[in-house]
Design an enzyme around this catalytic site. Structure first.
Site, PDB file in Angstrom:
ATOM      1  CB  ILE A 162      92.934  57.411  32.655  1.00 44.20           C
ATOM      2  CG1 ILE A 162      91.471  56.959  32.510  1.00 44.20           C
ATOM      3  CG2 ILE A 162      93.875  56.230  32.530  1.00 44.20           C
ATOM      4  CD1 ILE A 162      90.975  56.086  33.638  1.00 44.20           C
ATOM      5  CD  GLU A 163      97.426  60.710  30.419  1.00 47.82           C
ATOM      6  OE1 GLU A 163      98.404  60.822  31.181  1.00 47.82           O
ATOM      7  OE2 GLU A 163      97.518  60.177  29.298  1.00 47.82           O
ATOM      8  CB  SER A 164      96.461  64.014  36.182  1.00 43.74           C
ATOM      9  OG  SER A 164      95.165  64.543  35.887  1.00 43.74           O
TER      10      SER A 164
END
Length: 435
Positions: A162-164
């Site tokens: 989700i982050e990167s």
């Protein structure tokens, strides 16, 4: 006819009954036991078999290496047919890393509109899933190990998704960097270092430690509520705390779904849960995920001198590009002088790396042992002042069977104190609540 022959072989083994365990069993006896176990997995004989209670510890490391097929199975129906049968069984029941994650995920997934939206979005974007899962291949098992070792929710393994999008070079407009998208200030608070030619936020090992430290801290601050902790990871502890206080003062529920948070954060947690839902039910949704084996892909090595990454790559017989992709924190192309630099190397490059006589820059020394007929793991361990357990760990051995011609990584001295290699993973059950 072939099945009848194999059943006859099984019957002969079983009728022999429970025998006393020799201290040094001969190779034929051990191979017979191995084939018996294999046959039992493939065939279900009629009637109840006598179970021989023999601890595997009695045989620990004592098996003798051989490069030959046992005489009693050579050119026999068992030798000719059991291998393809077992291979076919393994193919049909082969589990990958996604299955491992799915089996250990326990966060409740409510029938929420935001979750449904992102679940549909992921399912209709298979090219995105394909790209991200390809990027995840070198890191997924490593991150799983770190999360599991801390007894944290396995869903946290998906946060880099989700982050990167599992891009280790990712950099946001807000100054967050790396797989875990950590800002410079937050990273410094949780122990990340920044030196000339090195950025701890991009270091896979250091940033994973820092991210999990932060998540543990937030989990404690929010009294065991993981959805609050994950939301705070995205938007900050203060915003989530203020939203909870505001709802409490107004007499409203304080669960994550009821909080007034920034739009990005309101969607951040549903994205994670949607991806978790898809992985747990990927066959139901017809989504093909790039297969990742549930085994170590990379290993840590410690280098305590200033060395060019090109030199390390050459000694490991991999490209500089591959080494840098695993260690993007070393932006200057060198390890840092005067520090223990933990680098990731491909697991299958370790024998080449430690086989180089000119490798004198690692903190710990190893050598490569070429197994000869007659060697046993127990004897090799004793001669090198180490343990069978450590040799298994260093060389990804699931048992004590070794074969002539196989190469083993051997520590120069006892390395029981070392924790740089992956630990055995023990499945566990956890309870996670959203209060």
């Amino acid at each position: 006819m072939q099945q009848a022959t194999m059943t006859l072989v099984l019957a002969i083994f079983v009728l022999n009954g429970c025998q006393s365990v020799p201290k040094e069993p001969d190779q034929a006896a051990i191979k017979a036991e191995q084939d018996l176990l294999a046959l039992n997995r493939v065939f279900q004989p009629v009637g109840k078999l006598t179970e021989c209670k023999i601890s595997h510890h009695q045989f620990d490391g004592s098996y003798i290496a051989t490069g030959k097929v046992p005489h009693y199975l050579y050119n026999s129906p068992v030798h000719n047919h059991i291998a393809p049968v077992l291979a076919d069984e393994a193919t049909r029941h082969q589990y990958d890393m996604w299955d491992t994650l799915a089996a250990n995920m326990e966060m409740p997934i409510p029938n929420n509109r935001r979750i449904r939206y992102y679940r549909k979005w992921f399912i209709t974007k298979p090219e995105h899933i394909d790209t991200v899962t390809t990027r995840a291949q070198p890191f997924l098992f490593y991150i799983y190990e770190q999360v599991e070792a801390r007894d944290l929710p396995i869903e946290l393994v998906l946060l880099p998704f989700i982050e990167s999008s599992f891009d280790q070079f990712a950099y946001s407009s807000q100054g967050a960097s790396g797989l875990w998208q950590i800002t410079r200030a937050t990273g410094k608070t949780f122990g990340l270092k920044y030196w000339q030619g090195y950025d701890g936020r991009r270091d896979i090992i250091a940033s994973t430690d820092a991210a999990l430290d932060l998540l543990e801290y937030l989990h404690k601050k929010f009294k065991g509520n993981w959805l609050h902790a994950i939301a705070a990871y995205n938007t900050g502890e203060g915003r989530v705390r203020n939203a909870i206080k505001k709802n409490r003062a107004a007499g409203k529920p304080t669960d994550f779904w009821s909080l007034q948070l920034p739009k990005e954060t309101r969607l951040y947690v549903p994205k994670l849960l949607a991806m978790s839902s898809i992985i747990q039910h990927k066959n139901h949704y017809g989504l093909q995920l790039n297969s990742i084996k549930p085994q170590p892909v990379v290993s840590e090595v410690i280098i305590n001198k200033r060395v060019k990454l090109k030199t390390i790559a050459k000694d490991a017989k991999i490209s500089s590009k591959e080494l840098y992709a695993l260690n993007p924190g070393y932006t200057g192309g060198y390890t840092v002088k005067g520090h223990d630099n933990k680098l990731l190397l491909p697991r299958d490059a370790l024998t080449s790396f430690y086989n180089r006589e000119n490798v004198r820059y690692t903190k710990y020394r190893f050598h490569i042992h070429q197994i000869k007929p007659g060697d046993s793991l127990n004897e090799i361990a004793q001669l090198n002042n180490t343990t069978v357990s450590l040799l298994r760990q260093l060389n990804d051995l699931t048992g004590s069977f070794i074969t002539a011609g196989q190469q083993l990584i051997i520590p120069h001295d006892s390395l029981n104190r070392l924790l740089i290699f992956p630990k055995n993973i023990k499945p566990n059950k956890k309870s996670h609540t959203d209060t």
